[in-house]
Design an enzyme around this catalytic site. Structure first.
Site, PDB file in Angstrom:
ATOM      1  N   ASP A  16       0.849  -1.204   0.000  1.00  0.00           N
ATOM      2  CA  ASP A  16       0.000   0.000   0.000  1.00  0.00           C
ATOM      3  C   ASP A  16       0.881   1.248   0.000  1.00  0.00           C
ATOM      4  O   ASP A  16       0.580   2.249  -0.657  1.00  0.00           O
ATOM      5  CB  ASP A  16      -0.902  -0.011   1.246  1.00  0.00           C
ATOM      6  CG  ASP A  16      -2.180   0.793   1.077  1.00  0.00           C
ATOM      7  OD1 ASP A  16      -2.247   1.614   0.143  1.00  0.00           O
ATOM      8  OD2 ASP A  16      -3.107   0.614   1.879  1.00  0.00           O
ATOM      9  N   HIS A 213      -6.305   4.803   6.858  1.00  0.00           N
ATOM     10  CA  HIS A 213      -5.461   5.843   6.257  1.00  0.00           C
ATOM     11  C   HIS A 213      -5.613   7.094   7.109  1.00  0.00           C
ATOM     12  O   HIS A 213      -6.633   7.302   7.778  1.00  0.00           O
ATOM     13  CB  HIS A 213      -5.863   6.066   4.794  1.00  0.00           C
ATOM     14  CG  HIS A 213      -5.399   4.935   3.901  1.00  0.00           C
ATOM     15  ND1 HIS A 213      -4.257   5.023   3.139  1.00  0.00           N
ATOM     16  CD2 HIS A 213      -5.901   3.695   3.696  1.00  0.00           C
ATOM     17  CE1 HIS A 213      -4.086   3.879   2.490  1.00  0.00           C
ATOM     18  NE2 HIS A 213      -5.064   3.059   2.813  1.00  0.00           N
ATOM     19  N   CYS A 244      -3.861   5.174  -2.141  1.00  0.00           N
ATOM     20  CA  CYS A 244      -4.400   4.313  -3.189  1.00  0.00           C
ATOM     21  C   CYS A 244      -4.482   5.108  -4.487  1.00  0.00           C
ATOM     22  O   CYS A 244      -4.991   6.228  -4.496  1.00  0.00           O
ATOM     23  CB  CYS A 244      -5.783   3.804  -2.792  1.00  0.00           C
ATOM     24  SG  CYS A 244      -6.565   2.828  -4.083  1.00  0.00           S
ATOM     25  N   ASN A 253      -1.268   5.159   4.975  1.00  0.00           N
ATOM     26  CA  ASN A 253      -1.813   4.515   6.171  1.00  0.00           C
ATOM     27  C   ASN A 253      -1.217   5.187   7.383  1.00  0.00           C
ATOM     28  O   ASN A 253      -0.186   5.844   7.307  1.00  0.00           O
ATOM     29  CB  ASN A 253      -1.388   3.042   6.204  1.00  0.00           C
ATOM     30  CG  ASN A 253      -1.990   2.249   5.078  1.00  0.00           C
ATOM     31  OD1 ASN A 253      -1.505   2.296   3.958  1.00  0.00           O
ATOM     32  ND2 ASN A 253      -3.048   1.532   5.359  1.00  0.00           N
TER      33      ASN A 253
END
Ligand code: HMG
Ligand code: MG
Length: 306
Positions: A16, A213, A244, A253
């Protein structure tokens, strides 16, 4: 309810954290990041994703990264596989290089499902079902990520019922555990609890993880709110890396360093060496030419220097 006494953190930084990175990041750096995370005590690492390199070029070196990592006993290595093509690519290597867990990823919002994986929620479940079955047949664990469980960049607020609906579908196809993701970081503690409660109607508390996040600076509060419900699996990203590609403006995150600092301060065990983790965050941030996006990292490094 008493708070959990230990928390298992899944570092999603290599996946991520880096998937949205515009500059090329050499596979060797990603591999070194995984090694440093496991040396710092992480026991679950989301390494890469087997998605279309046209959609997410940064993850195009997935097989090279999986080949290059030195496996450590007791560490679970996971990868994202949105369809059979991704799953087959993930197991094309010799068995020793297979992931321990694959992740199918859906959304509680129809619009986000379309933007992220190019299909409706119902179609996504049809695509996931054979992936889950094939993984289970090969003894590979299966996790389901659920995006936009609080808010969606295209649809706005998401009702907990939509989260419960998706969680039920995930359960129905045999997903063993699920991530409740606040993809764009708009959630606040009570809303996040509502999304978690809707999920807990289908999965046990040991099978649910928080994936928050930190776009609006709420992720630590949301983590604490999840702990209040007994949710003790959490995902975070070293140095707060990430975002993203299909959630414009969403930042990384919550930083693993910040979560570990909070948990240790509360007497909650993580098995992670915070100093080694901070050094890991510095390593990857230097490779990207920036400062770690973690307040605890900054404070502790300032103190070290004085
Ligand atoms: P599609 O275009 O609908 O797929 O994409 P398709 O089956 O029609 O195939 C089209 C082309 O893609 C074909 O190639 C396929 O071979 C290829 P062509 O013939 O045009 O050369 N293809 C693939 N290539 C490699 N690996 C694959 C694969 N599948 C098809 N697995 C697909 C569907 C899902 C693949 C596409 O939409 C995609 O890759 N999306 C990227 C999604 C993504 O990675 N998003 C970011 C991760 S999710 C996330 O960050 C959220 C999370 O953190 C939780 C949260 O915070 O919310 C998990
Ligand atoms: Mg995410």
């Amino acid at each position: 309810m008493p708070l959990p006494t230990r928390v298992r953190l899944i570092d999603v930084g290599p996946r991520d954290g880096l998937q949205n990175e515009k500059q090329p990041v050499p596979a060797a750096i990603k591999i070194e990041l995984v090694h440093r995370l496991q040396d710092a005590g992480l026991r679950e690492i989301e390494v890469t994703s087997f998605v279309s390199p046209k959609w997410v070029p940064q993850m195009g070196d997935n097989a090279e990264v999986m080949h290059g990592i030195r496996r450590r006993e007791g560490v679970r290595y996971s990868v994202l596989t949105p369809n059979m093509k991704g799953f087959e690519a993930a197991i094309a290597a010799p068995r020793a290089e297979w992931p321990d867990e694959i992740v199918v990823f859906g959304a509680a919002s129809e619009a986000f499902s379309q933007k992220n994986i190019n299909c409706s929620i119902a179609e996504s479940i049809e695509r996931f079902a054979p992936v889950v079955e094939a993984a289970r047949a090969k003894g590979i664990a299966v996790r389901g990520a659920m995006s936009c469980t609080v808010g969606c960049p295209y649809e706005g607020d998401i009702a907990p019922e939509k989260v419960g609906y998706l969680a039920g579908l995930m359960k129905g196809i045999g997903v063993a555990r699920v991530d409740v993701a606040d993809t764009i970081g708009v959630g606040t503690p009570r809303k996040v609890q509502a999304a978690l409660e809707a999920t807990l109607a289908h999965f046990s508390v040991d099978e649910v993880s928080g994936h928050f996040h930190d776009t609006y600076g709420q992720a630590l509060s949301n983590t604490l709110a999840a702990l209040e419900l007994g949710v003790w699996n959490h995902q975070s990203s070293v140095a707060g890396l990430g975002g993203c590609p299909y959630a414009k403006g969403a930042t990384g995150n919550v930083a693993t360093e910040d979560v570990v600092y909070m948990l240790h301060g509360m007497g909650i065990d993580t098995g992670i060496d915070l100093d080694a983790l901070i050094d890991t965050g510095v390593f990857i941030s230097q490779a990207l030419g920036r400062e770690p996006n973690s307040r605890a990292s900054k404070a502790i490094r300032t103190k070290r220097a004085s």
